[in-house]
Enzyme design. Structure first.
Site: not given
Ligand code: GLA
Length: 502
Positions: A266, A305, A326
């Site tokens: 991430d 993305g 998200d």
């Molecule tokens: C980001 C990701 C989420 C999740 C959070 C965790 O927002 O996009 O899917 O993994 O981090 O902190």
């Protein structure tokens, strides 16, 4: 004499740190207890000139300038403005100088005031570590995993930071007893907040919530399931935990030694060091490290993305990549994401999938009709199916939605072609996904608030009259039909998902 010199030097450096008459100047550290043996650090980098205060607030993954800073005696007020109009939010800060600390109260719109203590930190508190240059680009070879979109469960949507070893084990048990495993859900993925710091050799440690990751992996494997984990290419994850920055190979080896089968990686904290157009190289680094680990690990890219990840995701060894920000458990969020995926269809295929984010089915923010739409749309999109609910407590409807074999068969179809929008009529949409052996999945969706009739012509799917069987996969009935089309009524926010065999 020597002591005097040291004392003078000390005094001088202290004076430098706290220039006379500018008591707010410096780095002030707020440590919030995460409750698992780790702390989230926020740094107030302040600069006082007379009664004017400027500076920044340094969070684990970003920095924000302060505005309207005014000092009056031992008190200072300032604000932080985030977002863009019309979604701008202003947090008001009031800081009071105590003997060796600052007492800080923050008021955010619609929230109770929050108070915290900030203590003086070193002059570099909150600074990002030195930048490591990203590697030159090359192609990470395909390792043959994820020939169909990955299926499993992920902790984030429902549990956020409230996830621990015992809960993950209970989830694994429930995946077996509820029939999820039998339906194809395999990966049990721990998202953010499992991490602690590193030991003296740099090896990543788990925090109190996860006493022994290897033992947890053994337990999950013992159930015939696989274990997924989460990290960031940055120094910090989105929730402010330890990331893999500068430790990519070591972390990949650790994951392999624990028995990890899936990594979600991430971006978040990496944004402090790298630009979007460096993402490919940065993701390639972990792609190489995972391959070098010797274990078969699915590699999930999570960078919302950005930078057209679908054009380079497979080259860094990625098996799936998030295509959006998200998801949240609402009709608005789910449909904005799901119906927005059409143009990306050409980029999906066996081994490399567009990921419109994890499922919200069963989390309570939508009706069962809407959750059926969610599941149908994700199946048409050949999306990874990662349940995001508490599978220990599922209604029979939730189980039925998540484990419908015919819907899952569409998602998991071996051709691996992502479906596309055929036509929009008012608030209804017809989507078509070509399947193996000349079959098609057709989703007729109603995004409106009123029931709607739609006529689907086989010719618009390129099928003419050679359709042998039409199956409604939610009602699990073959549809009586004559001729070259199908007239169907769709309930508000509902779907009719058909499988056409030739
Ligand atoms: C980001 C990701 C989420 C999740 C959070 C965790 O927002 O996009 O899917 O993994 O981090 O902190």
């Amino acid at each position: 004499m020597k002591n005097l010199a040291v004392a003078c030097l000390l005094l001088f450096s202290l004076n430098q740190d706290i220039p006379a008459g500018t008591p707010f100047t410096g780095r002030w550290v707020v440590r919030a207890d995460n409750g698992d043996g780790t702390f989230r650090e926020t740094v107030l980098a302040l600069d006082q000139r007379g009664s004017t205060l400027t500076g920044r607030i340094i969070n684990p993954t970003n920095e924000q300038p302060i505005v309207d800073g005014v000092v009056t005696g031992d008190n200072a007020t300032f604000a932080v403005v985030t977002g863009r109009p019309p979604n701008q939010r202003r947090a008001e800060y009031r800081a009071t100088r105590r003997e060796i600390s600052l007492e800080v109260a923050v008021t955010r719109p619609g929230q109770k005031p929050q108070s915290m203590i900030a203590t003086r930190g070193p002059a570099n508190a909150g600074d990002a570590p030195a930048r490591i240059e990203p590697p030159a680009l090359h192609r990470v070879p395909d390792n043959g995993l994820a020939r169909t979109p990955p299926m499993g469960w992920n902790s984030w949507n429902h549990f956020r930071g409230r996830i621990d070893d015992a809960t993950v084990r209970a989830i694994a048990d429930a995946m077996v007893s509820s029939g999820m495993k039998a339906a194809g859900y395999t990966y049990v993925n721990i998202d953010d907040t499992w991490e602690a710091g590193r030991d003296t050799s740099g090896r990543i440690q788990t925090n109190r919530k996860f006493p022994e990751m290897k033992a947890l992996a053994d337990y999950i494997h013992g159930k015939g399931l696989k274990l997924g984990i989460y990290s960031s290419p940055g120094p910090r994850t989105c929730a402010g935990y330890e990331g893999s920055y500068g430790h990519e190979e070591q972390d990949a080896r650790t994951y392999a030694a624990w028995g990890v089968d899936y990594l979600k990686y991430d971006w978040c904290g990496a944004a402090r060091l790298y630009k979007d157009d460096e993402m490919q190289a940065v993701y390639q680094k972990m792609g190489d490290a995972l391959r070098a680990s010797g274990r078969e690990i699915v590699y999930s890219l999570c960078q919302y993305g950005r930078n057209e990840v679908w054009t380079w995701g497979p080259q860094v060894g990625g098996h799936l990549w998030r295509t959006t920000g998200d998801i949240s458990d609402s009709w608005e969020s789910m449909t904005r994401i799901g119906f927005g995926q059409d143009a990306l269809a050409p980029h999906a295929g066996p081994g490399h999938w567009n990921d419109p984010d994890m499922l919200e089915i069963g989390n309570g923010g939508m009706t069962n009709t809407e959750y059926r739409t969610h599941m149908s749309l994700w199946a048409i999109l050949a999306a990874p199916l990662l349940a995001g609910n508490d599978v220990r407590n599922m209604s029979p409807e939730t189980v039925a939605i998540l484990t419908n074999r015919e819907v899952i068969a569409i998602d998991q179809d071996s051709l691996g072609t992502q479906g596309r929008r055929v036509r929009t009529v008012g608030e209804t949409e017809i989507w078509d996904r070509p399947l193996a052996n000349g079959a098609h999945a057709v989703g007729v969706f109603n995004r409106g608030q009123a029931a709607s009739r739609v006529n689907v012509r086989w010719s618009e799917l390129g099928l003419e009259k050679n359709v042998r069987r039409v199956r409604d996969v939610w009602s699990q009935r073959d549809v009586e039909r004559a001729g070259a089309d199908y007239d169907v009524e769709i309930e508000p926010h509902g779907v009719v998902l058909l499988r056409l065999d030739r």
